[in-house]
Design an enzyme around this catalytic site. Structure first.
Site, PDB file in Angstrom:
ATOM      1  N   GLU A 120      -8.160  -2.577   6.861  1.00 30.94           N
ATOM      2  CA  GLU A 120      -7.496  -3.347   5.808  1.00 30.94           C
ATOM      3  C   GLU A 120      -6.509  -4.350   6.389  1.00 30.94           C
ATOM      4  O   GLU A 120      -6.356  -5.465   5.869  1.00 30.94           O
ATOM      5  CB  GLU A 120      -6.805  -2.391   4.840  1.00 30.94           C
ATOM      6  CG  GLU A 120      -7.791  -1.521   4.072  1.00 30.94           C
ATOM      7  CD  GLU A 120      -7.145  -0.348   3.364  1.00 30.94           C
ATOM      8  OE1 GLU A 120      -6.027  -0.506   2.839  1.00 30.94           O
ATOM      9  OE2 GLU A 120      -7.766   0.734   3.329  1.00 30.94           O
ATOM     10  N   ASP A 156       0.855  -1.179   0.000  1.00 31.07           N
ATOM     11  CA  ASP A 156       0.000   0.000   0.000  1.00 31.07           C
ATOM     12  C   ASP A 156       0.893   1.232   0.000  1.00 31.07           C
ATOM     13  O   ASP A 156       2.131   1.107   0.031  1.00 31.07           O
ATOM     14  CB  ASP A 156      -0.935  -0.036   1.207  1.00 31.07           C
ATOM     15  CG  ASP A 156      -2.223   0.755   0.980  1.00 31.07           C
ATOM     16  OD1 ASP A 156      -2.313   1.499  -0.004  1.00 31.07           O
ATOM     17  OD2 ASP A 156      -3.156   0.616   1.812  1.00 31.07           O
ATOM     18  N   GLU A 196      -0.007   4.565   1.807  1.00 30.80           N
ATOM     19  CA  GLU A 196      -0.099   5.514   2.917  1.00 30.80           C
ATOM     20  C   GLU A 196       0.922   5.251   4.018  1.00 30.80           C
ATOM     21  O   GLU A 196       1.307   6.169   4.747  1.00 30.80           O
ATOM     22  CB  GLU A 196      -1.514   5.493   3.510  1.00 30.80           C
ATOM     23  CG  GLU A 196      -2.575   6.121   2.634  1.00 30.80           C
ATOM     24  CD  GLU A 196      -3.198   5.143   1.651  1.00 30.80           C
ATOM     25  OE1 GLU A 196      -4.157   5.505   0.973  1.00 30.80           O
ATOM     26  OE2 GLU A 196      -2.702   3.987   1.565  1.00 30.80           O
ATOM     27  N   HIS A 227      -1.658   1.148   6.585  1.00 33.55           N
ATOM     28  CA  HIS A 227      -2.135   2.217   7.465  1.00 33.55           C
ATOM     29  C   HIS A 227      -3.185   1.669   8.421  1.00 33.55           C
ATOM     30  O   HIS A 227      -3.739   0.584   8.201  1.00 33.55           O
ATOM     31  CB  HIS A 227      -2.742   3.353   6.644  1.00 33.55           C
ATOM     32  CG  HIS A 227      -3.804   2.875   5.698  1.00 33.55           C
ATOM     33  ND1 HIS A 227      -5.098   2.621   6.093  1.00 33.55           N
ATOM     34  CD2 HIS A 227      -3.743   2.570   4.380  1.00 33.55           C
ATOM     35  CE1 HIS A 227      -5.800   2.194   5.065  1.00 33.55           C
ATOM     36  NE2 HIS A 227      -4.996   2.139   4.004  1.00 33.55           N
ATOM     37  N   HIS A 272      -7.829   5.014   7.234  1.00 32.25           N
ATOM     38  CA  HIS A 272      -9.126   4.778   6.607  1.00 32.25           C
ATOM     39  C   HIS A 272      -9.286   3.272   6.421  1.00 32.25           C
ATOM     40  O   HIS A 272      -8.352   2.513   6.680  1.00 32.25           O
ATOM     41  CB  HIS A 272      -9.242   5.506   5.254  1.00 32.25           C
ATOM     42  CG  HIS A 272      -8.304   4.997   4.209  1.00 32.25           C
ATOM     43  ND1 HIS A 272      -6.973   5.367   4.148  1.00 32.25           N
ATOM     44  CD2 HIS A 272      -8.488   4.119   3.185  1.00 32.25           C
ATOM     45  CE1 HIS A 272      -6.391   4.761   3.124  1.00 32.25           C
ATOM     46  NE2 HIS A 272      -7.291   3.982   2.526  1.00 32.25           N
ATOM     47  N   HIS A 312      -2.697  -0.238  -3.694  1.00 39.14           N
ATOM     48  CA  HIS A 312      -3.182   1.102  -3.362  1.00 39.14           C
ATOM     49  C   HIS A 312      -4.070   1.654  -4.474  1.00 39.14           C
ATOM     50  O   HIS A 312      -3.695   1.621  -5.657  1.00 39.14           O
ATOM     51  CB  HIS A 312      -2.010   2.064  -3.152  1.00 39.14           C
ATOM     52  CG  HIS A 312      -2.458   3.492  -2.978  1.00 39.14           C
ATOM     53  ND1 HIS A 312      -3.072   3.933  -1.831  1.00 39.14           N
ATOM     54  CD2 HIS A 312      -2.404   4.559  -3.822  1.00 39.14           C
ATOM     55  CE1 HIS A 312      -3.364   5.219  -1.965  1.00 39.14           C
ATOM     56  NE2 HIS A 312      -2.978   5.615  -3.161  1.00 39.14           N
TER      57      HIS A 312
END
Length: 275
Positions: free
Chosen positions: A135, A8, A10, A105, A117, A61
């Protein structure tokens, strides 16, 4: 052995703001370059420990088209683009021996946490068997369903703590200390890559001592959606019902795999704008 590296953006070192994660914003090219470099460090670490390993890298992502293909270590197989089976874990199967989550994240509502998020801004929370999962949690559970241990996670310190609650024996690398949703104290990107390479090698070497995280079905799942029109779309899916008169929808899943797929579908429906 086969290793799947899900990457990902972030949680990459140095990344703190949406301008670095959004393809339409001015700083995105720097963000994707940092993402690609951290993926390469982890690939190198896996192969340090297991020179004959088969390494898959799932670009995980947004559009799933962020890692720069020509800059990725040529020894790895890159999975990019969407939609695709298993989303962020594309490439996961019964032959996967270890999963590594890089640049992750914290879940929606966690904080302080950089760019926290859950999958999409349309989702406020996902609860599986009463437990709030972002996630990290969803992907740990999906990997465990196929008996694949998640042996390493990198991201900010909040993401690492979230992961450690689920897989206490796994390895974590905090590449930044969070100060808030869009602020952190980050280690230098080169230092982050060196730590990731060593950590990946260590995690692969002791993967046998890190058990897969199992979640037995059937499972009750609730998803809190941001907008009422998103709920209107979600309940068109057979088996999905509205909870009360609010923004929550619920469904029953026979196992983690069904829950994972249906959450993905609800997120895609939630991205449709009313018109």
């Amino acid at each position: 052995m086969k290793a799947l590296i899900s990457v990902d953006l972030e949680g990459i070192s140095g990344v703190v703001h949406p301008t670095e994660t959004n393809p339409d914003r001015y700083d995105y090219e720097r963000g994707r370059a940092l993402m690609t470099a951290e993926a390469n460090a982890v690939i190198a670490g896996v192969l340090d420990a297991e020179p004959d390993a088969v390494v898959w890298v799932a670009d995980a992502h947004g559009t799933f088209r962020n890692i720069v293909p020509e800059d990725l270590d040529r020894r790895a197989h890159l999975v990019r683009g969407k939609p695709r089976p298993l989303g962020m874990l594309a490439g996961l199967d019964e032959q996967t021996d270890a999963v590594l989550l890089i640049g992750y994240h914290a879940r929606a509502g966690a904080g302080p946490a950089v760019l926290a998020h859950t999958i999409s801004d349309a989702v406020l929370d996902v609860r599986v068997a009463g437990r709030s999962l972002g996630e990290i949690g969803l992907n740990v559970a999906m990997a465990g369903h196929l008996d694949a241990p998640v042996v390493l996670l990198s991201g900010d310190d909040t993401a690492c703590a979230e992961f450690s609650e689920l897989v206490p024996s796994a390895v974590t690398v905090a590449v930044k200390q969070t100060l808030g949703q869009a602020a952190a104290v980050a280690v230098h990107p080169q230092e982050a890559r060196e730590r990731l390479r060593h950590a990946a090698a260590d995690a692969i070497a002791r993967r046998a001592s890190i058990p897969p995280a199992k979640m037995a079905g059937p499972l009750d799942v609730e998803v809190d959606l941001y907008g009422p029109y998103m709920v209107d779309l979600a309940v068109l899916v057979p088996g999905v019902t509205r909870v009360g008169g609010g923004r929550t929808v619920a469904f029953h899943a026979v196992d983690v795999a069904e829950a994972y797929r249906l959450v993905q579908l609800l997120v895609q429906l939630a991205s449709i704008k009313p018109g």
